[in-house]
Design a protein around this motif. Sequence first.
Motif, PDB file in Angstrom:
ATOM      1  N   GLY A 107       0.818  -1.204   0.000  1.00  0.00           N
ATOM      2  CA  GLY A 107       0.000   0.000   0.000  1.00  0.00           C
ATOM      3  C   GLY A 107       0.852   1.255   0.000  1.00  0.00           C
ATOM      4  O   GLY A 107       0.340   2.363  -0.212  1.00  0.00           O
ATOM      5  N   ALA A 108       2.159   1.102   0.256  1.00  0.00           N
ATOM      6  CA  ALA A 108       3.074   2.252   0.276  1.00  0.00           C
ATOM      7  C   ALA A 108       4.495   1.762   0.018  1.00  0.00           C
ATOM      8  O   ALA A 108       4.862   0.654   0.428  1.00  0.00           O
ATOM      9  N   VAL A 109       5.283   2.596  -0.664  1.00  0.00           N
ATOM     10  CA  VAL A 109       6.670   2.257  -1.012  1.00  0.00           C
ATOM     11  C   VAL A 109       7.547   3.460  -0.686  1.00  0.00           C
ATOM     12  O   VAL A 109       7.223   4.589  -1.075  1.00  0.00           O
ATOM     13  N   LEU A 110       8.635   3.207   0.038  1.00  0.00           N
ATOM     14  CA  LEU A 110       9.549   4.292   0.402  1.00  0.00           C
ATOM     15  C   LEU A 110      10.957   3.962  -0.069  1.00  0.00           C
ATOM     16  O   LEU A 110      11.403   2.816   0.027  1.00  0.00           O
ATOM     17  N   HIS A 111      11.663   4.973  -0.565  1.00  0.00           N
ATOM     18  CA  HIS A 111      13.000   4.774  -1.140  1.00  0.00           C
ATOM     19  C   HIS A 111      13.932   5.866  -0.643  1.00  0.00           C
ATOM     20  O   HIS A 111      13.645   7.052  -0.819  1.00  0.00           O
ATOM     21  N   THR A 112      15.028   5.455  -0.010  1.00  0.00           N
ATOM     22  CA  THR A 112      15.994   6.413   0.535  1.00  0.00           C
ATOM     23  C   THR A 112      17.370   6.207  -0.089  1.00  0.00           C
ATOM     24  O   THR A 112      17.679   5.135  -0.622  1.00  0.00           O
ATOM     25  N   HIS A 113      18.200   7.254   0.000  1.00  0.00           N
ATOM     26  CA  HIS A 113      19.584   7.223  -0.495  1.00  0.00           C
ATOM     27  C   HIS A 113      20.504   7.522   0.687  1.00  0.00           C
ATOM     28  O   HIS A 113      21.249   8.494   0.656  1.00  0.00           O
ATOM     29  N   SER A 114      20.425   6.749   1.726  1.00  0.00           N
ATOM     30  CA  SER A 114      21.203   7.060   2.919  1.00  0.00           C
ATOM     31  C   SER A 114      22.676   6.665   2.743  1.00  0.00           C
ATOM     32  O   SER A 114      23.014   5.848   1.881  1.00  0.00           O
ATOM     33  N   VAL A 115      23.514   7.229   3.605  1.00  0.00           N
ATOM     34  CA  VAL A 115      24.946   6.892   3.598  1.00  0.00           C
ATOM     35  C   VAL A 115      25.132   5.391   3.843  1.00  0.00           C
ATOM     36  O   VAL A 115      25.844   4.704   3.109  1.00  0.00           O
ATOM     37  N   TRP A 116      24.442   4.878   4.877  1.00  0.00           N
ATOM     38  CA  TRP A 116      24.695   3.483   5.272  1.00  0.00           C
ATOM     39  C   TRP A 116      24.126   2.483   4.274  1.00  0.00           C
ATOM     40  O   TRP A 116      24.734   1.436   4.031  1.00  0.00           O
ATOM     41  N   SER A 117      22.970   2.764   3.689  1.00  0.00           N
ATOM     42  CA  SER A 117      22.448   1.829   2.680  1.00  0.00           C
ATOM     43  C   SER A 117      23.343   1.838   1.452  1.00  0.00           C
ATOM     44  O   SER A 117      23.557   0.800   0.811  1.00  0.00           O
ATOM     45  N   THR A 118      23.925   2.987   1.121  1.00  0.00           N
ATOM     46  CA  THR A 118      24.828   3.071  -0.039  1.00  0.00           C
ATOM     47  C   THR A 118      26.097   2.267   0.231  1.00  0.00           C
ATOM     48  O   THR A 118      26.543   1.474  -0.616  1.00  0.00           O
ATOM     49  N   ALA A 196       2.174   3.889   7.345  1.00  0.00           N
ATOM     50  CA  ALA A 196       2.693   3.721   8.708  1.00  0.00           C
ATOM     51  C   ALA A 196       3.632   2.516   8.768  1.00  0.00           C
ATOM     52  O   ALA A 196       4.712   2.576   9.371  1.00  0.00           O
ATOM     53  N   GLU A 197       3.227   1.407   8.143  1.00  0.00           N
ATOM     54  CA  GLU A 197       4.069   0.201   8.166  1.00  0.00           C
ATOM     55  C   GLU A 197       5.350   0.424   7.362  1.00  0.00           C
ATOM     56  O   GLU A 197       6.444   0.027   7.790  1.00  0.00           O
ATOM     57  N   ALA A 198       5.244   1.067   6.220  1.00  0.00           N
ATOM     58  CA  ALA A 198       6.435   1.324   5.395  1.00  0.00           C
ATOM     59  C   ALA A 198       7.408   2.256   6.129  1.00  0.00           C
ATOM     60  O   ALA A 198       8.626   2.056   6.095  1.00  0.00           O
ATOM     61  N   LYS A 199       6.875   3.261   6.823  1.00  0.00           N
ATOM     62  CA  LYS A 199       7.726   4.194   7.570  1.00  0.00           C
ATOM     63  C   LYS A 199       8.456   3.462   8.693  1.00  0.00           C
ATOM     64  O   LYS A 199       9.646   3.679   8.929  1.00  0.00           O
ATOM     65  N   ARG A 200       7.718   2.575   9.367  1.00  0.00           N
ATOM     66  CA  ARG A 200       8.359   1.809  10.448  1.00  0.00           C
ATOM     67  C   ARG A 200       9.494   0.957   9.879  1.00  0.00           C
ATOM     68  O   ARG A 200      10.584   0.894  10.454  1.00  0.00           O
ATOM     69  N   GLN A 201       9.254   0.343   8.754  1.00  0.00           N
ATOM     70  CA  GLN A 201      10.285  -0.538   8.180  1.00  0.00           C
ATOM     71  C   GLN A 201      11.503   0.239   7.708  1.00  0.00           C
ATOM     72  O   GLN A 201      12.631  -0.221   7.854  1.00  0.00           O
ATOM     73  N   ILE A 202      11.293   1.428   7.172  1.00  0.00           N
ATOM     74  CA  ILE A 202      12.464   2.180   6.714  1.00  0.00           C
ATOM     75  C   ILE A 202      13.285   2.617   7.931  1.00  0.00           C
ATOM     76  O   ILE A 202      14.524   2.605   7.884  1.00  0.00           O
ATOM     77  N   GLU A 203      12.619   2.962   9.021  1.00  0.00           N
ATOM     78  CA  GLU A 203      13.354   3.351  10.226  1.00  0.00           C
ATOM     79  C   GLU A 203      14.134   2.162  10.802  1.00  0.00           C
ATOM     80  O   GLU A 203      15.290   2.304  11.216  1.00  0.00           O
ATOM     81  N   ILE A 204      13.509   0.992  10.803  1.00  0.00           N
ATOM     82  CA  ILE A 204      14.176  -0.212  11.322  1.00  0.00           C
ATOM     83  C   ILE A 204      15.383  -0.565  10.443  1.00  0.00           C
ATOM     84  O   ILE A 204      16.497  -0.808  10.947  1.00  0.00           O
ATOM     85  N   LEU A 205      15.175  -0.600   9.130  1.00  0.00           N
ATOM     86  CA  LEU A 205      16.270  -1.013   8.240  1.00  0.00           C
ATOM     87  C   LEU A 205      17.401   0.005   8.261  1.00  0.00           C
ATOM     88  O   LEU A 205      18.586  -0.366   8.315  1.00  0.00           O
ATOM     89  N   GLU A 206      17.082   1.300   8.255  1.00  0.00           N
ATOM     90  CA  GLU A 206      18.149   2.307   8.307  1.00  0.00           C
ATOM     91  C   GLU A 206      18.933   2.202   9.621  1.00  0.00           C
ATOM     92  O   GLU A 206      20.151   2.361   9.639  1.00  0.00           O
ATOM     93  N   PHE A 207      18.224   1.913  10.721  1.00  0.00           N
ATOM     94  CA  PHE A 207      18.903   1.711  12.006  1.00  0.00           C
ATOM     95  C   PHE A 207      19.876   0.534  11.897  1.00  0.00           C
ATOM     96  O   PHE A 207      21.045   0.626  12.295  1.00  0.00           O
ATOM     97  N   LEU A 208      19.393  -0.587  11.353  1.00  0.00           N
ATOM     98  CA  LEU A 208      20.230  -1.790  11.266  1.00  0.00           C
ATOM     99  C   LEU A 208      21.427  -1.571  10.339  1.00  0.00           C
ATOM    100  O   LEU A 208      22.532  -2.047  10.626  1.00  0.00           O
ATOM    101  N   PHE A 209      21.229  -0.843   9.240  1.00  0.00           N
ATOM    102  CA  PHE A 209      22.355  -0.559   8.338  1.00  0.00           C
ATOM    103  C   PHE A 209      23.428   0.244   9.081  1.00  0.00           C
ATOM    104  O   PHE A 209      24.617  -0.010   8.946  1.00  0.00           O
ATOM    105  N   GLU A 210      22.973   1.222   9.838  1.00  0.00           N
ATOM    106  CA  GLU A 210      23.949   2.064  10.547  1.00  0.00           C
ATOM    107  C   GLU A 210      24.703   1.259  11.594  1.00  0.00           C
ATOM    108  O   GLU A 210      25.920   1.402  11.754  1.00  0.00           O
ATOM    109  N   VAL A 211      23.979   0.383  12.305  1.00  0.00           N
ATOM    110  CA  VAL A 211      24.644  -0.470  13.301  1.00  0.00           C
ATOM    111  C   VAL A 211      25.711  -1.336  12.615  1.00  0.00           C
ATOM    112  O   VAL A 211      26.864  -1.402  13.068  1.00  0.00           O
ATOM    113  N   MET A 212      25.318  -1.975  11.509  1.00  0.00           N
ATOM    114  CA  MET A 212      26.267  -2.872  10.823  1.00  0.00           C
ATOM    115  C   MET A 212      27.437  -2.096  10.241  1.00  0.00           C
ATOM    116  O   MET A 212      28.591  -2.519  10.322  1.00  0.00           O
ATOM    117  N   GLY A 213      27.148  -0.948   9.657  1.00  0.00           N
ATOM    118  CA  GLY A 213      28.210  -0.153   9.061  1.00  0.00           C
ATOM    119  C   GLY A 213      29.188   0.375  10.097  1.00  0.00           C
ATOM    120  O   GLY A 213      30.405   0.280   9.943  1.00  0.00           O
TER     121      GLY A 213
END
Length: 222
Positions: A107-118, A196-213
Amino acid sequence: MLARARWKHGLTLPSLTTFPALARQLADIGRHCYERGWALGTSGNFSAVVSKEPLTLAITTSSVDKGLLEPAHIVAIDEGRRVLHGSGTPSAEAALHLAIVRSRGAGAVLHTHSVWSTILSEATTDGSLTIEGYEMLKGLEGVRSHEHRERLPIVENTQNWAAAAPQIEAMLREHPEAHGFLIRGHGLYTWGKDLAEAKRQIEILEFLFEVMGRKRGVAWQQ
Ligand SMILES: [Zn+2]
């Protein structure tokens, strides 16, 4: 809900009654992503389904600074990426948003260009990024334990997403368990049943990328 209008040339138009509210929510989420440093400048794009039948998507227009994103920068498009409402050119990656909506029923799609995902999009050579063992994984839809193993496919970048969309759709059907995917040297796509669900997932994934990076440094290798 308004009754569906019928154009003089016979096309059935979707009801757009939910469009203004979705445009406001997309603008809010876009500015939030900008403020978090995940969609600086004109990067990133965001969409939400206005109508499933016929498929109509509210999506950000191209070349808009995400820190200044307003509801007027959102257009409604049909499955052929034609603008039904609003003005501006839909994001160049609109074909990718439509492919995700079609293959995942999102129902929603979000796309970011963050430092950690890159950085992490270039950190492995086997075509995917694996995340496991973190409590924050439980923020992903349907995940109940930190022992979950999340495997995000990594696809190659292109400047022609209309041509690449069928392969992306096939890849998503091959990996029904994935909550998102990375584009190499580019960024993250994730989705949800609603914004709401897509926003939650982008926050979770961006958090995890930063932790791993941060944990492994930029020379991170799987
Ligand atoms: Zn992009």
